[in-house]
Design a protein around this motif. Structure first.
Motif, PDB file in Angstrom:
ATOM      1  N   LEU A   1      -0.807  -1.332  -7.820  1.00 31.95           N
ATOM      2  CA  LEU A   1      -1.698  -1.591  -8.952  1.00 31.95           C
ATOM      3  C   LEU A   1      -2.544  -2.839  -8.760  1.00 31.95           C
ATOM      4  N   HIS A   2      -2.225  -3.625  -7.744  1.00 28.72           N
ATOM      5  CA  HIS A   2      -2.879  -4.930  -7.594  1.00 28.72           C
ATOM      6  C   HIS A   2      -3.571  -5.115  -6.248  1.00 28.72           C
ATOM      7  N   GLN A   3      -3.314  -4.203  -5.314  1.00 26.79           N
ATOM      8  CA  GLN A   3      -3.935  -4.276  -4.008  1.00 26.79           C
ATOM      9  C   GLN A   3      -4.454  -2.898  -3.627  1.00 26.79           C
ATOM     10  N   THR A   4      -5.357  -2.870  -2.696  1.00 28.56           N
ATOM     11  CA  THR A   4      -5.831  -1.595  -2.185  1.00 28.56           C
ATOM     12  C   THR A   4      -6.178  -1.798  -0.726  1.00 28.56           C
ATOM     13  N   ARG A   5      -6.534  -0.727  -0.059  1.00 31.01           N
ATOM     14  CA  ARG A   5      -7.010  -0.826   1.317  1.00 31.01           C
ATOM     15  C   ARG A   5      -8.342  -0.114   1.425  1.00 31.01           C
ATOM     16  N   LEU A   6      -9.293  -0.797   1.979  1.00 29.34           N
ATOM     17  CA  LEU A   6     -10.578  -0.189   2.309  1.00 29.34           C
ATOM     18  C   LEU A   6     -10.667  -0.131   3.825  1.00 29.34           C
TER      19      LEU A   6
ATOM     20  N   VAL B   1      -7.565   8.601  -4.024  1.00 33.77           N
ATOM     21  CA  VAL B   1      -8.825   8.523  -3.296  1.00 33.77           C
ATOM     22  C   VAL B   1      -8.644   7.606  -2.094  1.00 33.77           C
ATOM     23  N   VAL B   2      -8.923   8.120  -0.915  1.00 35.12           N
ATOM     24  CA  VAL B   2      -8.904   7.331   0.317  1.00 35.12           C
ATOM     25  C   VAL B   2     -10.284   6.691   0.460  1.00 35.12           C
TER      26      VAL B   2
ATOM     27  N   ASN C   1     -12.770 -10.061   7.471  1.00 32.49           N
ATOM     28  CA  ASN C   1     -11.977 -11.140   6.887  1.00 32.49           C
ATOM     29  C   ASN C   1     -12.174 -11.206   5.373  1.00 32.49           C
ATOM     30  N   VAL C   2     -13.419 -11.069   4.923  1.00 30.63           N
ATOM     31  CA  VAL C   2     -13.705 -11.086   3.489  1.00 30.63           C
ATOM     32  C   VAL C   2     -13.078  -9.873   2.812  1.00 30.63           C
ATOM     33  N   LEU C   3     -13.218  -8.698   3.429  1.00 31.37           N
ATOM     34  CA  LEU C   3     -12.643  -7.474   2.848  1.00 31.37           C
ATOM     35  C   LEU C   3     -11.136  -7.607   2.662  1.00 31.37           C
ATOM     36  N   ARG C   4     -10.454  -8.092   3.680  1.00 29.89           N
ATOM     37  CA  ARG C   4      -9.001  -8.211   3.581  1.00 29.89           C
ATOM     38  C   ARG C   4      -8.597  -9.220   2.516  1.00 29.89           C
ATOM     39  N   ALA C   5      -9.345 -10.305   2.429  1.00 33.13           N
ATOM     40  CA  ALA C   5      -9.031 -11.303   1.407  1.00 33.13           C
ATOM     41  C   ALA C   5      -9.221 -10.731   0.006  1.00 33.13           C
ATOM     42  N   LEU C   6     -10.280  -9.953  -0.195  1.00 32.20           N
ATOM     43  CA  LEU C   6     -10.563  -9.401  -1.518  1.00 32.20           C
ATOM     44  C   LEU C   6      -9.600  -8.278  -1.892  1.00 32.20           C
TER      45      LEU C   6
ATOM     46  N   MET D   1       0.831  -1.188   0.000  1.00 34.23           N
ATOM     47  CA  MET D   1       0.000   0.000   0.000  1.00 34.23           C
ATOM     48  C   MET D   1       0.869   1.242   0.000  1.00 34.23           C
ATOM     49  N   THR D   2       0.548   2.209  -0.828  1.00 33.99           N
ATOM     50  CA  THR D   2       1.293   3.456  -0.901  1.00 33.99           C
ATOM     51  C   THR D   2       0.499   4.548  -0.202  1.00 33.99           C
ATOM     52  N   LEU D   3       1.115   5.210   0.779  1.00 28.84           N
ATOM     53  CA  LEU D   3       0.454   6.308   1.465  1.00 28.84           C
ATOM     54  C   LEU D   3       0.562   7.574   0.627  1.00 28.84           C
ATOM     55  N   LEU D   4      -0.366   8.501   0.869  1.00 29.66           N
ATOM     56  CA  LEU D   4      -0.356   9.751   0.128  1.00 29.66           C
ATOM     57  C   LEU D   4       0.873  10.570   0.503  1.00 29.66           C
ATOM     58  N   PRO D   5       1.395  11.376  -0.433  1.00 28.16           N
ATOM     59  CA  PRO D   5       2.502  12.261  -0.091  1.00 28.16           C
ATOM     60  C   PRO D   5       2.024  13.336   0.873  1.00 28.16           C
ATOM     61  N   LEU D   6       2.738  13.501   1.979  1.00 28.74           N
ATOM     62  CA  LEU D   6       2.307  14.445   3.003  1.00 28.74           C
ATOM     63  C   LEU D   6       3.340  15.530   3.208  1.00 28.74           C
ATOM     64  N   PRO D   7       2.899  16.711   3.666  1.00 28.82           N
ATOM     65  CA  PRO D   7       3.851  17.722   4.095  1.00 28.82           C
ATOM     66  C   PRO D   7       4.686  17.168   5.245  1.00 28.82           C
ATOM     67  N   PRO D   8       5.951  17.618   5.393  1.00 28.11           N
ATOM     68  CA  PRO D   8       6.832  17.057   6.416  1.00 28.11           C
ATOM     69  C   PRO D   8       6.234  17.093   7.811  1.00 28.11           C
TER      70      PRO D   8
END
Length: 469
Positions: free
Chosen positions: A243-248, A120-121, A183-188, A1-8
């Protein structure tokens, strides 16, 4: 997972100690609105005691990841999509039920990202949104006065005295259904379903024939072509997890303080308390009393917290709430969710934006265009018009443009099912006479998949125009 670029200045661990005098049960000394009448207090104590021994549903590290991503949104480097069921039924916590909600949320996120160029978060009203505040404590059905249905976490929807009796055992059932859905969300989300190669598969057959569905197919084709182009240029897209995973992330209204307290955990490493029932918790327009139990409970948790901001909210009241819930002015801590109603944003929203900005707070501002636009149709169904929902979103963006603040997100009640609960839409427009066809909600009306997609395209266009301006 890539976090958004944040101010320092937003990259530090955002957990903070609770306010002086706060404890996980200090809310008990405060008035608690919207609470059911539990007929067996001993059973409630027994169930909450059992819940305190259960594993957390979400972990502090995940919660803080969301706070960092929301800090990016607050700084203008992202957009929040918070969406899902009005009041989740326990029966929806199945693989098919969770997959259907995830599918439409992923579609909307792709449309918003493709249209605006912003990350988009994604935060679902899922895996815990089992309760709902109600305007009245009772209702009359066939001449019999009954306690109102407050969601599966409290009682049953069937109009009988037995079903409507508040049952503390349902709190434990809510925990287990949340665990199953997570559990289903994480698997998907981690197992390939969220892969960008699947963008065509997310489009349901019932949606494809709508104008928004056909437009989505074209966007999906463009994304597929872009991935091929990157591969042709030597970029190994298969090696890019983003490109292949996301986080909800998950969220729900913290309506029942006994349940939330039972799932509150202390993190020794961070010296902070976390509500582990969801990543983000919010107080509603009916439970945001400054001296109330709900605000007291959330004030001491390190989670990001939301506040529903209705038309009766004054700038002075909102500033007091901001100070109470976010005294350190920590980016990513506070999400202010306006629900004003179409036609009211131009007058009511700018003073609120101005007051919060001048006080030095940096919240995520999100628009809930659903709850301020609910009415009863001629046929007796509680419903909403898609045109009113779109209008309120437009007014939300216009007010932010006027005040120079960032319109940070939308908060929607929707479903992946082909229901007929809200009026309007380009595909087989839903009119009053058709509401009864598939009116399935147990509380408030939801957008169906085609209406949700149509709204996402319109919101993406407004967001893109706002960023260009």
């Amino acid at each position: 997972m890539t976090l958004l670029p944040l101010p320092p200045e937003t990259r530090q661990d955002p957990a903070a100690p609770p306010p002086p005098g706060w404890t996980p049960d200090s809310w008990r000394d405060r008035p608690a609105a919207q609470q059911p009448d539990w007929p067996d207090p001993q059973a409630l104590r027994r169930v909450t005691g059992t819940l305190t021994l259960q594993p957390p549903l979400v972990l502090p590290g995940e919660i803080l990841d969301l706070r960092r991503e929301l800090a990016g949104v607050a700084a203008g480097a992202g957009f929040l999509l918070q969406a899902g069921d009005c009041a989740e039924p326990f029966a929806s916590c199945t693989e098919d039920g969770v997959r259907g909600k995830l599918r439409v949320i992923l579609q909307l996120a792709i449309v918003l990202t493709f249209g605006s160029g912003l990350p988009v978060v994604k935060v679902g009203r899922i895996a815990g949104q089992f309760g709902k505040p109600r305007s009245r404590p009772t209702e009359t059905v066939d001449g019999v006065e009954l306690p109102v249905f407050r969601g599966d976490i409290v009682n049953g929807p069937e109009p009988t005295p037995e079903a409507r009796r508040a049952d503390a055992e349902r709190l434990l059932r809510a925990y287990h259904h949340s665990s199953a859905a997570l559990n289903v969300l994480r698997a998907l989300t981690l197992g390939g379903y969220a892969d960008l190669d699947q963008v065509h598969a997310w489009n349901q057959e019932s949606v494809r024939r709508s104008p928004a569905g056909r437009r989505y197919e074209q966007a999906a084709e463009d994304i597929t072509w872009a991935l091929r182009f990157m591969n042709a240029c030597g970029v190994d897209t298969g090696a890019q997890p983003v490109l292949h995973q996301t986080r909800l992330y998950t969220s729900h209204e913290a309506l029942l303080p006994p349940y939330e307290q039972a799932l509150t955990r202390y993190d020794e490493e961070r010296h902070a308390w976390f509500g582990t029932s969801a990543h983000l918790l919010w107080v509603g327009d009916r439970t945001r009393q400054l001296d109330g139990a709900h605000v007291e409970l959330l004030s001491g948790l390190a989670n990001p917290v939301g506040v529903k901001v209705g038309p009766s909210t004054t700038p002075e009241e909102l500033l007091l709430l901001c100070e109470r819930l976010d005294p350190h002015r920590s980016p990513g801590r506070l999400v202010l969710i306006t629900r004003l109603g179409a036609g009211r944003g131009a007058d009511l929203l700018p003073p609120l934006l101005r007051a919060v900005r001048e006080a030095g707070h940096l919240p995520v501002w999100a628009c809930d265009p659903m709850h301020g636009n609910t009415f009863v149709s001629d046929g007796g169904y509680k419903t909403r018009r898609l045109t009113d929902i779109t209008t309120e979103i437009g007014e939300f963006f216009a007010a932010h443009a006027q005040e120079g603040t960032h319109p940070g997100g939308v908060h929607l009640e929707l479903t992946g099912d082909d229901v007929t609960e809200c009026l309007g839409g380009d595909l087989d427009e839903i009119v009053d006479e058709r509401l009864a066809t598939r009116y399935e909600t147990s509380c408030d009306p939801r957008l169906n998949a085609a209406q949700s997609l149509e709204l996402a395209f319109r919101t993406g266009e407004i967001l893109r125009a706002h960023l260009r301006a």
